[in-house]
Design a protein around this motif. Sequence first.
Motif, PDB file in Angstrom:
ATOM      1  N   THR A 206       0.820  -1.224   0.000  1.00 12.85           N
ATOM      2  CA  THR A 206       0.000   0.000   0.000  1.00 12.85           C
ATOM      3  C   THR A 206       0.843   1.259   0.000  1.00 12.85           C
ATOM      4  O   THR A 206       0.525   2.232  -0.706  1.00 12.85           O
ATOM      5  CB  THR A 206      -0.917   0.008   1.242  1.00 12.85           C
ATOM      6  N   HIS A 207       1.932   1.273   0.777  1.00 16.95           N
ATOM      7  CA  HIS A 207       2.708   2.502   0.968  1.00 16.95           C
ATOM      8  C   HIS A 207       4.171   2.395   0.549  1.00 16.95           C
ATOM      9  O   HIS A 207       4.920   3.368   0.730  1.00 16.95           O
ATOM     10  CB  HIS A 207       2.647   2.923   2.441  1.00 16.95           C
ATOM     11  N   GLY A 208       4.596   1.277   0.017  1.00 18.36           N
ATOM     12  CA  GLY A 208       5.969   1.135  -0.452  1.00 18.36           C
ATOM     13  C   GLY A 208       6.987   1.269   0.670  1.00 18.36           C
ATOM     14  O   GLY A 208       6.815   0.722   1.758  1.00 18.36           O
ATOM     15  N   GLU A 209       8.058   2.029   0.392  1.00 18.85           N
ATOM     16  CA  GLU A 209       9.128   2.209   1.377  1.00 18.85           C
ATOM     17  C   GLU A 209       8.627   2.905   2.638  1.00 18.85           C
ATOM     18  O   GLU A 209       9.137   2.666   3.726  1.00 18.85           O
ATOM     19  CB  GLU A 209      10.275   3.018   0.754  1.00 18.85           C
ATOM     20  N   LEU A 210       7.644   3.768   2.481  1.00 14.23           N
ATOM     21  CA  LEU A 210       7.075   4.426   3.658  1.00 14.23           C
ATOM     22  C   LEU A 210       6.431   3.386   4.576  1.00 14.23           C
ATOM     23  O   LEU A 210       6.519   3.491   5.811  1.00 14.23           O
ATOM     24  CB  LEU A 210       6.042   5.474   3.245  1.00 14.23           C
ATOM     25  N   GLY A 211       5.801   2.382   3.988  1.00 12.27           N
ATOM     26  CA  GLY A 211       5.194   1.316   4.783  1.00 12.27           C
ATOM     27  C   GLY A 211       6.246   0.568   5.593  1.00 12.27           C
ATOM     28  O   GLY A 211       6.020   0.246   6.770  1.00 12.27           O
ATOM     29  N   GLN A 212       7.401   0.300   4.988  1.00 10.40           N
ATOM     30  CA  GLN A 212       8.483  -0.370   5.724  1.00 10.40           C
ATOM     31  C   GLN A 212       9.013   0.525   6.840  1.00 10.40           C
ATOM     32  O   GLN A 212       9.316   0.051   7.938  1.00 10.40           O
ATOM     33  CB  GLN A 212       9.627  -0.736   4.774  1.00 10.40           C
ATOM     34  N   PHE A 213       9.138   1.838   6.571  1.00 12.69           N
ATOM     35  CA  PHE A 213       9.617   2.786   7.570  1.00 12.69           C
ATOM     36  C   PHE A 213       8.680   2.804   8.786  1.00 12.69           C
ATOM     37  O   PHE A 213       9.131   2.752   9.933  1.00 12.69           O
ATOM     38  CB  PHE A 213       9.713   4.186   6.959  1.00 12.69           C
ATOM     39  N   LEU A 214       7.377   2.849   8.536  1.00 13.41           N
ATOM     40  CA  LEU A 214       6.400   2.878   9.623  1.00 13.41           C
ATOM     41  C   LEU A 214       6.400   1.553  10.382  1.00 13.41           C
ATOM     42  O   LEU A 214       6.273   1.521  11.618  1.00 13.41           O
ATOM     43  CB  LEU A 214       5.004   3.163   9.067  1.00 13.41           C
ATOM     44  N   PHE A 215       6.563   0.457   9.654  1.00 17.48           N
ATOM     45  CA  PHE A 215       6.611  -0.863  10.293  1.00 17.48           C
ATOM     46  C   PHE A 215       7.832  -0.970  11.192  1.00 17.48           C
ATOM     47  O   PHE A 215       7.756  -1.535  12.286  1.00 17.48           O
ATOM     48  CB  PHE A 215       6.643  -1.953   9.204  1.00 17.48           C
ATOM     49  N   ASP A 216       8.941  -0.422  10.737  1.00 14.99           N
ATOM     50  CA  ASP A 216      10.168  -0.440  11.550  1.00 14.99           C
ATOM     51  C   ASP A 216       9.957   0.297  12.871  1.00 14.99           C
ATOM     52  O   ASP A 216      10.417  -0.158  13.924  1.00 14.99           O
ATOM     53  CB  ASP A 216      11.317   0.204  10.757  1.00 14.99           C
ATOM     54  N   LYS A 217       9.290   1.431  12.809  1.00 16.16           N
ATOM     55  CA  LYS A 217       9.010   2.183  14.040  1.00 16.16           C
ATOM     56  C   LYS A 217       8.084   1.397  14.966  1.00 16.16           C
ATOM     57  O   LYS A 217       8.209   1.467  16.189  1.00 16.16           O
ATOM     58  CB  LYS A 217       8.386   3.531  13.700  1.00 16.16           C
TER      59      LYS A 217
END
Length: 221
Positions: A206-217
Amino acid sequence: MKIPLLFVLAIVLPVGFVASENLECNAGTATIEAAWKSMTDNCTLSMYYQIQKEVDASIQYLAMGAYFSKDTVNLPGFAEHFFKAASEEREHAQKLIEYLLMRGGLNSKHKKLEDMIIVNVPKQLTWTNGKHALDEALKLEVTVTNSIRQVIQQCEKDPLVKPEDEHTNNDFHLVDYLTGEFLEEQFKGQRELVHLIASLGKMMDTHGELGQFLFDKKLLD
C-alpha cells in the motif's frame, strides 16, 4: 622491646617462599560411576549437533541485526528484533548444554563439545528489504524446528540400541523437555514471524518504502 614490623617481614617472608616451593596441589581425577549416564550415544550426539544449529542461527541473526544497524540501511526496529532473536538462540544452546551436564552427556566417549562447536560464517550478509529478511528468518526457524524434531525422533527410539537394551532406547525425559519447552517456543516464534511478514507485506504493497519505515518504528514499540 618492640620489634619493627619491617624486620619481622624480612624474616618471615623468605621462609614462606622457601616453604612454598615444596608444596604441591594435586586434586587428582574423581572416579564417578557411569550408571547415572542414561542417554544413548546417538541421542547425545544428536544433541551436540542441535547445539551447533542453535549457534549457527544465533550468528546468522547477529549478521541480520548488524546489517539493519548500518547507517546506509538504518532500520533500528528490524535490528533490535534480530539482535533479540540472536540472544534467544544463544540461550537455547546454553540450555541444551546445561541439560547435557545434568544428564552426564558431556562426560561421554564423544569428541569434546567445545571442540565440536564451530563459529561458522553467516550464510547470508545482505537482504533486499525487511520483508526479505523476515522471510529468511522464517526459513531459518523452520530449519531449527525440524532439527529439534529429528533429535526427538532419535532419542525417542534409537535404532542402534541392542535388543537386550531395549529399555534404554526411549529417553522420555529429554523428549518431554524438547517437546514441551523448545517446540512450543519454536511454533510460537514461527507464528509471530508469519504475522509480521503478512503485516509488513500489506503495508509495503500500500505505501511502499514508507510502509516499511512505519513498520520499523512499530517494531521499536
